[in-house]
Design an enzyme around this catalytic site. Structure first.
Site, mmCIF file in Angstrom:
data_model
loop_
_atom_site.group_PDB
_atom_site.id
_atom_site.type_symbol
_atom_site.label_atom_id
_atom_site.label_comp_id
_atom_site.label_asym_id
_atom_site.label_seq_id
_atom_site.Cartn_x
_atom_site.Cartn_y
_atom_site.Cartn_z
ATOM 1 N N PRO A 1 0.159 -13.152 -0.292
ATOM 2 C CG PRO A 1 -0.934 -14.792 -1.545
ATOM 3 C CD PRO A 1 -0.230 -14.566 -0.231
ATOM 4 C CB CYS A 2 0.216 -7.925 -1.450
ATOM 5 S SG CYS A 2 1.077 -7.968 -3.051
ATOM 6 C CD GLN A 3 -2.309 -10.724 -5.791
ATOM 7 O OE1 GLN A 3 -2.314 -11.072 -4.622
ATOM 8 N NE2 GLN A 3 -1.561 -11.311 -6.687
#
Length: 386
Positions: free
Chosen positions: A93-95
């Protein structure tokens, strides 16, 4: 040729890699969405897991929370020994690293889900791994210090506050696996995708093979870029699924031409339309944005009807539909997305475009086959998905 997919989502990357790696797909045989090499998918989101099970073979083992599984459990489920896996793929996850998010919320990658990706690669020891992430990770700092707290009168910037410090940690952790690493920023439009979408791609080779990033096939001096019109040319979307715009948005959007956004509005209406965002920083290119038919789409968002991430249809006064968004990501029409409408948009927007995954898969296979990297700009066009 066994593949383990982590953070699988709706499987855009996996379909693309499967097509690039599969000898049958490369020869134009069989169903382009079949994933015979895929053995494991790991995905926390319930709707995305339902999409995986709806569209793939029952022989694929689907796990939910990567933090609750071990490499040994994957080995026992598949019956494939450590070191015999061909590829592990996925994008943690890159948020926190996205330039669209709050850059003051970054965390040290060593305490994030990225380390679970590293843990599984270390336990399975595949021949190759593919990790993808957002462009913003290249410049992200482990600790964020606001601009207002920098300069004269404030302490010197620490190493953890330097731009790129988070990415350096990621590289160090990946190199600790004793894999040869190559990485770079790839734009999906350069690989025949009807969308400008930049992704950081990191490739790892366990045995020191000379793995390379794929070379662009489309753009100036190469094949023509694929456009929104090309993507939707034969689309049969008889009951398009999309949320309705409120009238307060429609009155401004109907004034925006194809390829325009809020800056295309009459000057006297711009501040009124933008509200409080008018005086905020940033380019704000997603506000009141309408797509252009004869250009690649901007990055497909997870919420194409939201004010700041608008993706208005080129000729109609509505957001692009679920299926139109899926076409821009190159999902076949036979791929069914499960969940509510917002779940479907989220799965599509978070996916890696299939054409980009296919190019990466082909590049890996060229390494396996010992091919010299060809000048793809001189090659003929490959068959389109549609």
């Amino acid at each position: 040729m066994s593949i383990v997919s982590l953070f699988s989502g709706a499987m855009g990357l996996d379909i693309g890699l499967g097509q690039g790696i599969s000898r049958q797909a490369a020869a134009g045989l069989g169903n382009l969405t079949e994933l015979p090499e895929l053995k494991v998918a790991v995905e926390l989101d319930e709707a995305a897991r339902s999409t995986i099970t709806r569209n793939t073979s029952k022989d694929i083992h689907v796990f939910d929370n990567i933090q609750n599984i071990s490499a040994q459990e994957i080995i026992e489920a598949t019956g494939i020994k450590q070191g015999e896996y061909f590829l592990v793929s996925g994008g943690p996850p890159c948020q926190p690293f996205s330039t669209a998010g709050r850059r003051d919320s970054l965390n040290d990658p060593r305490g994030s889900l990225f380390m679970d990706y590293v843990r599984i690669v270390e336990g399975l020891k595949p021949r190759f791994f593919v990790m993808e992430n957002v462009k913003g990770i290249l410049s992200a700092a482990i600790k964020h210090r606001p601009i207002s707290e920098r300069g004269i009168g404030f302490p010197a910037i620490s190493p953890e506050e330097m731009q790129g410090s988070a990415f350096q940690v990621i590289l160090e952790e990946l190199k600790s696996l004793n894999y040869s690493i190559t990485y770079g920023l790839l734009n999906s439009a350069d690989f025949g995708v009807p969308q400008k979408r930049e992704r950081l791609i990191i490739l790892g080779s366990r045995d020191g093979e000379g793995i390379s990033l794929p070379q662009p096939t489309h753009g100036p001096t190469r094949l023509p870029l694929v456009t929104v019109r090309d993507a939707w040319l034969d689309l049969k979307d008889e009951k398009p699924e999309y949320p309705a715009y409120p009238q307060s948005r429609k009155k401004y959007l109907e004034l925006v031409p194809m390829g325009g956004n809020w800056r295309s509005l009459p000057l006297e209406l711009q501040e009124e339309a933008m509200g409080g965002a008018y005086k905020s920083g940033g380019g704000k290119v997603g506000f009141y944005r309408r797509l252009a038919l004869d250009l690649p789409s901007p990055t497909v968002t997870t919420s194409p009807s939201q004010k700041a991430t608008d993706m208005c249809h080129p000729t109609e006064l509505r957001p692009i539909s679920v299926r139109e968004a899926a076409r821009l990501q190159q999902f076949p029409d036979s791929w069914i997305f499960e969940g509510k409408m917002l779940d479907k948009y989220r799965q599509i927007g978070n996916a890696v475009p299939i054409g980009l995954g296919r190019a990466i898969g082909k590049s890996i296979m060229e390494t396996v086959q010992g091919c010299n990297m060809p000048d793809r700009s001189k090659q003929q066009s490959q068959p389109s998905l549609f």
